[in-house]
Motif scaffolding. Structure first.
Motif, PDB file in Angstrom:
ATOM      1  N   VAL A 327       0.865  -1.179  -0.209  1.00  0.00           N
ATOM      2  CA  VAL A 327       0.092  -0.025   0.090  1.00  0.00           C
ATOM      3  C   VAL A 327       0.870   1.137   0.080  1.00  0.00           C
ATOM      4  N   ASN A 328       0.835   2.108  -0.961  1.00  0.00           N
ATOM      5  CA  ASN A 328       1.605   3.139  -1.154  1.00  0.00           C
ATOM      6  C   ASN A 328       0.869   4.423  -0.469  1.00  0.00           C
ATOM      7  N   ARG A 329       1.569   5.496  -0.184  1.00  0.00           N
ATOM      8  CA  ARG A 329       1.149   6.671   0.684  1.00  0.00           C
ATOM      9  C   ARG A 329       0.233   7.407  -0.019  1.00  0.00           C
ATOM     10  N   ASN A 330       0.545   7.391  -1.513  1.00  0.00           N
ATOM     11  CA  ASN A 330      -0.281   8.239  -2.241  1.00  0.00           C
ATOM     12  C   ASN A 330      -1.640   7.690  -2.689  1.00  0.00           C
ATOM     13  N   GLY A 331      -1.940   6.762  -2.156  1.00  0.00           N
ATOM     14  CA  GLY A 331      -3.566   6.334  -2.369  1.00  0.00           C
ATOM     15  C   GLY A 331      -3.540   5.003  -3.343  1.00  0.00           C
ATOM     16  N   THR A 332      -2.163   4.485  -3.698  1.00  0.00           N
ATOM     17  CA  THR A 332      -2.284   3.358  -4.739  1.00  0.00           C
ATOM     18  C   THR A 332      -1.746   2.239  -3.982  1.00  0.00           C
ATOM     19  N   MET A 333      -1.883   1.163  -4.854  1.00  0.00           N
ATOM     20  CA  MET A 333      -1.216  -0.135  -4.114  1.00  0.00           C
ATOM     21  C   MET A 333      -0.506  -0.902  -5.570  1.00  0.00           C
ATOM     22  N   THR A 334       0.535  -1.409  -5.352  1.00  0.00           N
ATOM     23  CA  THR A 334       1.389  -2.255  -6.021  1.00  0.00           C
ATOM     24  C   THR A 334       1.337  -3.815  -5.544  1.00  0.00           C
ATOM     25  N   ILE A 335       0.983  -4.626  -6.667  1.00  0.00           N
ATOM     26  CA  ILE A 335       0.782  -5.803  -6.603  1.00  0.00           C
ATOM     27  C   ILE A 335       2.001  -6.725  -7.381  1.00  0.00           C
ATOM     28  N   SER A 336       2.714  -7.299  -6.674  1.00  0.00           N
ATOM     29  CA  SER A 336       3.898  -8.026  -7.093  1.00  0.00           C
ATOM     30  C   SER A 336       3.727  -9.605  -7.068  1.00  0.00           C
ATOM     31  N   GLY A 337       4.333 -10.329  -7.981  1.00  0.00           N
ATOM     32  CA  GLY A 337       4.385 -11.679  -7.472  1.00  0.00           C
ATOM     33  C   GLY A 337       5.207 -12.457  -8.941  1.00  0.00           C
ATOM     34  N   GLU A 338       4.853 -13.727  -8.652  1.00  0.00           N
ATOM     35  CA  GLU A 338       5.518 -14.585  -9.694  1.00  0.00           C
ATOM     36  C   GLU A 338       4.473 -15.803 -10.155  1.00  0.00           C
ATOM     37  N   VAL A 339       4.458 -16.135 -11.655  1.00  0.00           N
ATOM     38  CA  VAL A 339       3.780 -17.105 -12.069  1.00  0.00           C
ATOM     39  C   VAL A 339       4.655 -18.316 -12.308  1.00  0.00           C
ATOM     40  N   ARG A 340       4.478 -19.343 -11.796  1.00  0.00           N
ATOM     41  CA  ARG A 340       5.466 -20.624 -12.331  1.00  0.00           C
ATOM     42  C   ARG A 340       4.465 -21.488 -13.221  1.00  0.00           C
ATOM     43  N   ILE A 341       5.149 -21.657 -14.288  1.00  0.00           N
ATOM     44  CA  ILE A 341       4.431 -22.375 -15.721  1.00  0.00           C
ATOM     45  C   ILE A 341       5.107 -23.450 -16.035  1.00  0.00           C
ATOM     46  N   ILE A 342       4.597 -24.725 -16.152  1.00  0.00           N
ATOM     47  CA  ILE A 342       5.206 -25.887 -16.536  1.00  0.00           C
ATOM     48  C   ILE A 342       5.804 -26.018 -18.143  1.00  0.00           C
ATOM     49  N   GLU A 343       6.622 -26.545 -18.318  1.00  0.00           N
ATOM     50  CA  GLU A 343       7.265 -26.436 -19.585  1.00  0.00           C
ATOM     51  C   GLU A 343       6.721 -27.786 -20.006  1.00  0.00           C
ATOM     52  N   ASP A 344       5.789 -27.666 -21.044  1.00  0.00           N
ATOM     53  CA  ASP A 344       5.275 -29.157 -21.417  1.00  0.00           C
ATOM     54  C   ASP A 344       5.198 -29.275 -22.927  1.00  0.00           C
ATOM     55  N   GLY A 345       6.115 -28.434 -23.424  1.00  0.00           N
ATOM     56  CA  GLY A 345       6.542 -28.650 -24.867  1.00  0.00           C
ATOM     57  C   GLY A 345       5.594 -27.787 -25.682  1.00  0.00           C
ATOM     58  N   SER A 502      -2.227   5.858  10.589  1.00  0.00           N
ATOM     59  CA  SER A 502      -3.125   5.986   9.687  1.00  0.00           C
ATOM     60  C   SER A 502      -2.480   6.215   8.190  1.00  0.00           C
ATOM     61  N   LEU A 503      -2.865   5.710   7.250  1.00  0.00           N
ATOM     62  CA  LEU A 503      -2.176   6.127   6.005  1.00  0.00           C
ATOM     63  C   LEU A 503      -3.404   6.977   5.214  1.00  0.00           C
ATOM     64  N   ASN A 504      -3.106   8.127   5.863  1.00  0.00           N
ATOM     65  CA  ASN A 504      -4.407   9.057   5.276  1.00  0.00           C
ATOM     66  C   ASN A 504      -4.578   9.154   3.806  1.00  0.00           C
ATOM     67  N   GLY A 505      -5.863   8.829   3.337  1.00  0.00           N
ATOM     68  CA  GLY A 505      -6.252   9.061   2.125  1.00  0.00           C
ATOM     69  C   GLY A 505      -6.250   7.613   1.259  1.00  0.00           C
ATOM     70  N   THR A 506      -5.655   6.557   2.303  1.00  0.00           N
ATOM     71  CA  THR A 506      -5.700   5.457   1.605  1.00  0.00           C
ATOM     72  C   THR A 506      -6.683   4.328   1.933  1.00  0.00           C
ATOM     73  N   GLY A 507      -7.356   4.578   2.914  1.00  0.00           N
ATOM     74  CA  GLY A 507      -8.237   3.708   3.785  1.00  0.00           C
ATOM     75  C   GLY A 507      -7.607   2.320   4.322  1.00  0.00           C
ATOM     76  N   TYR A 508      -6.323   2.500   4.572  1.00  0.00           N
ATOM     77  CA  TYR A 508      -5.598   1.645   5.454  1.00  0.00           C
ATOM     78  C   TYR A 508      -4.885   2.195   6.420  1.00  0.00           C
TER      79      TYR A 508
END
Ligand code: HEM
Ligand SMILES: *[C@@H]1O[C@H](CO)[C@@H](O)[C@H](O)[C@H]1NC(C)=O
Ligand SMILES: *[C@@H]1O[C@H](CO)[C@@H](O)[C@H](O)[C@H]1NC(C)=O
Ligand SMILES: *[C@@H]1O[C@H](CO)[C@@H](O)[C@H](O)[C@H]1NC(C)=O
Ligand SMILES: *[C@@H]1O[C@H](CO)[C@@H](O)[C@H](O)[C@H]1NC(C)=O
Ligand SMILES: *[C@@H]1O[C@H](CO)[C@@H](O)[C@H](O)[C@H]1NC(C)=O
Ligand SMILES: *[C@@H]1O[C@H](CO)[C@@H](O)[C@H](O)[C@H]1NC(C)=O
Ligand SMILES: *[C@@H]1O[C@H](CO)[C@@H](O)[C@H](O)[C@H]1NC(C)=O
Ligand SMILES: *[C@@H]1O[C@H](CO)[C@@H](O)[C@H](O)[C@H]1NC(C)=O
Ligand SMILES: *[C@@H]1O[C@H](CO)[C@@H](O)[C@H](O)[C@H]1NC(C)=O
Length: 555
Positions: A327-345, A502-508
């Motif tokens: 949750v960023n202080r400017n009222g945004t959020m950043t979602i990060s992560g990974e997707v592992r995909i099988i190598e099935d040819g 309180s992160l003002n303006g973010t709701g968090y």
């Protein structure tokens, strides 16, 4: 029943007649019983590898460099058998339950193998991967590695650890055939199966003079300090030569032809059916492997009656991992992560992976496409054949308004003209945004005090204000050493988190909490859970690995 129903289940999958097989449920992410075990099983060598299989690759490897003439594969395999060997299937007690960790000082468990195996497994032990599952997986990896994937054993998880020793009951070589037959019957194996199981077990490794000087000579050899006398000509190959050599009267196997007649248990056992099965095992490598695969699966799935194992753990083709929402202080959020995909040819060189986010209320979020990218270092491979390869794709979203929020995502995979939208059986990959670990403000520290370590966790969580939670808790499955065992047990421990900002303006708002514990040595895999509760319901954000958050800056 297990046998028949699992065959029926694989038939259902093979024939794709799912509607006629109501018991077969397709995997849906996340699954707390499966996800970690699936990673340990299949992520062998490369990105986010788990180093358990590494311990038995190649088959002759040995973590303990202090003593030659030993191999981890043989020791892990024997460890699993000795853990299981005290089972009483009629009574529904014992089996693979990691009781072996408490039984290492017994006459029937001679040698360093058991403690050193458990010691190796500790790093993979967690609140979602029992020591007993690691004992089973260790033996399974041994057989798979030592046969270069010719023998693949279906793996189920869910074994439970005991916290004390079990009864005696491991067969010893000086005992008579009647005693051995009775012991295997107690373990659930008839005479034919006993012969098979012993031949499979004694396909790798050998008898050590350091443990059994009455069976084989102690030798003075810098390359064989444990004085191992191999069971067959290939101590590091899971093949049928133990059977071919026996049938040919080759005198190599010390438990069949050793100078001490009393301890020729393999000789008595292999002849218990007139030499029938061992001859068949000698005649066909494939028959040997098939027999072992079936018997070993049963051996590893021998558990107390009250333990229910999972379905066979299959590779998950598309699997999210390591997701964080900042949750960023400017009222945004950043979602990060990974997707592992099988190598099935079916992968094309120009594959594109795109993440499609859904808002808190389930609407598609219209921002620039979230493209996940990969490179060579994000691949993971098996050490032997029949283990799939995977590539991970990393993503980090453009800023999403905290008012919009997120509830799930879909994963689009484009291979040339082939575009597939993966929706996790229709429901999307769920992602709650009410209770979030903030990597910024979360860290871990490990300090050694002699052989013990002090493990500290500091957590910052972003908590959505409109949930009006009455309590926000940090739960740590605190590992506790046990007397007489190198394994530990987990004690779920809660700490109330306090609102710090309180992160003002973010709701968090931000909450913080911290926890520390002492453990002998480095200890098992560490994780933590967040649990918040209030009038609008309970939210859990579970199983963040300490290893996936930053290390605290020294103060
Ligand atoms: C009557 C039954 C059995 C007896 C009396 C027996 C006895 C022994 C003995 C005395 C050793 C030598 C251990 C050492 O010197 O370190 C040994 C090694 C071994 N046993 Fe058995 N065993 C039996 C059944 C099994 C079974 C059913 C399995 C697995 C399915 C198994 C797996 C192994 C393995 C892998 C080793 C090699 C260990 C190493 O090289 O470190 N055994 N066994
Ligand atoms: C042991 O059980 C198997 C079936 O698993 C059977 O084929 C075999 O004949 C049995 N052996 C004895 C001695 O009862
Ligand atoms: C043979 O093994 C038995 C049982 O372990 C032992 O009591 C005996 O001393 C051994 N004999 C020799 C000659 O080592
Ligand atoms: C092995 O020894 C047994 C018993 O002495 C004998 O019956 C058999 O023919 C021998 N096998 C071979 C291949 O020499
Ligand atoms: C808000 O902050 C995030 C993180 O610092 C940044 O990536 C984003 O561009 C900012 N957005 C706006 C509108 O300032
Ligand atoms: C298209 O992708 C799906 C999912 O990855 C795969 O099952 C299918 O075989 C692919 N079709 C072609 C023609 O490559
Ligand atoms: C462990 O570390 C924490 C801080 O990280 C400290 O408060 C605690 O006193 C330490 N415990 C011991 C036994 O040293
Ligand atoms: C194995 O480790 C446990 C726990 O430290 C200890 O009590 C036991 O004596 C050890 N066993 C052996 C054979 O060293
Ligand atoms: C955030 O809001 C609270 C209460 O509305 C106020 O006391 C505080 O000064 C504000 N903080 C900032 C940095 O604006
Ligand atoms: C989440 O963690 C809490 C606290 O440790 C635990 O009570 C709960 O059972 C966990 N839920 C799941 C699904 O793992």
């Amino acid at each position: 029943m297990g046998q028949t129903s699992s065959i029926a289940a694989s038939l259902c999958i093979a024939l794709a007649i799912m509607q006629n097989c109501p018991s077969v449920v397709a995997y849906t992410w996340p699954d707390p019983q499966i996800d970690l075990l699936e990673s340990i099983r299949f992520q062998q060598n490369g990105f986010r590898q788990y180093g358990l299989a590494f311990g038995v690759v190649p088959c002759h490897s040995m973590a303990n460099m202090q003593e030659t003439g030993r191999s981890d594969s043989a020791e892990w395999f024997r460890t699993a058998y000795h853990d299981m060997a005290t089972a009483d299937v009629q009574a529904g007690t014992g089996g693979i339950d990691s009781s072996i960790a408490f039984e290492t000082d017994r006459e029937e468990n001679k040698g360093k193998a058991f403690n050193e195996s458990i010691g190796f497994f500790v790093a993979f032990h967690s609140a979602r991967s029992s020591m007993a599952d690691m004992v089973a997986l260790g033996a399974l990896f041994s057989v798979e590695s030592c046969s270069n994937g010719e023998v693949m054993i279906p793996f189920r998880g869910g074994r439970q650890d005991v916290t004390e020793a079990g009864p005696l009951g491991v067969p010893q070589p000086q005992e008579g055939l009647d005693s051995h037959t009775a012991a295997f019957a107690r373990q659930g194996f008839n005479t034919t199966e006993m012969i098979g199981l012993v031949a499979c077990g004694h396909s790798i490794g050998g008898v050590h003079g350091s443990n059994f000087p009455e069976i084989v000579d102690v030798v003075d050899d810098i390359d064989n300090q444990a004085s191992r006398h191999d069971f067959d000509e290939t101590f590091d190959n899971f093949d049928n030569s133990v059977a071919t050599q026996f049938v040919a009267n080759n005198s190599q196997n010390p438990l069949a032809f050793g100078h001490n007649e009393t301890t020729r248990s393999d000789f008595r056992i292999f002849n218990a059916d007139g030499g029938d099965l061992i001859r068949k095992m000698a005649e066909s490598q494939q028959f040997f492997w098939d027999t072992c695969s079936t018997l070993l699966e049963r051996m590893l799935n021998t558990v107390p009656a009250n333990v229910k194992l999972t379905e066979v753990i299959q590779p998950i083709p598309v699997k999210p991992n390591n997701l964080f929402i900042a949750v960023n202080r400017n009222g945004t959020m950043t979602i990060s992560g990974e997707v592992r995909i099988i190598e099935d040819g079916t992968t094309s060189a120009d594959r594109e992976v795109t993440i499609h986010l859904k808002s808190r209320t389930g609407e598609p979020i219209s921002i620039d496409p979230v493209v996940a990218t990969t490179h060579e270092e994000l691949q993971v491979h098996g050490y032997y054949k029949n283990i799939p390869s995977f590539s991970s794709y990393l993503f980090s979203t453009k800023a999403v308004s905290t008012n919009t929020g997120i509830s799930s995502f879909d994963i689009e995979i484009k291979d040339g003209d082939n575009v597939t939208m993966h929706q996790n059986n229709g429901q999307g990959y769920p992602l709650q945004d009410a209770l979030l670990v903030q990597k910024e403000g979360t860290c871990t520290r490990q300090a050694f005090i002699g052989r013990d370590s002090n493990n500290t966790l500091e957590v910052t969580a972003a908590v959505r204000d409109d949930m009006a939670f009455e309590s926000v808790q940090l739960w740590v499955p605190k590992p506790v050493n046990m007397i007489g065992s190198l394994s530990s047990r987990f004690e779920p421990t809660a700490v109330e988190m306090t609102k710090t900002e309180s992160l003002n303006g973010t709701g968090y708002s931000l909450y913080t909490g911290s926890f520390w514990f002492m453990i002998n040595s480095v200890g098992p895999m560490k994780t933590f859970d967040l649990v918040a509760d209030g009038p609008n319901g309970m939210v859990q954000n579970n199983f963040t690995k300490w290893a996936d958050v930053p290390i605290c800056k020294s103060t």
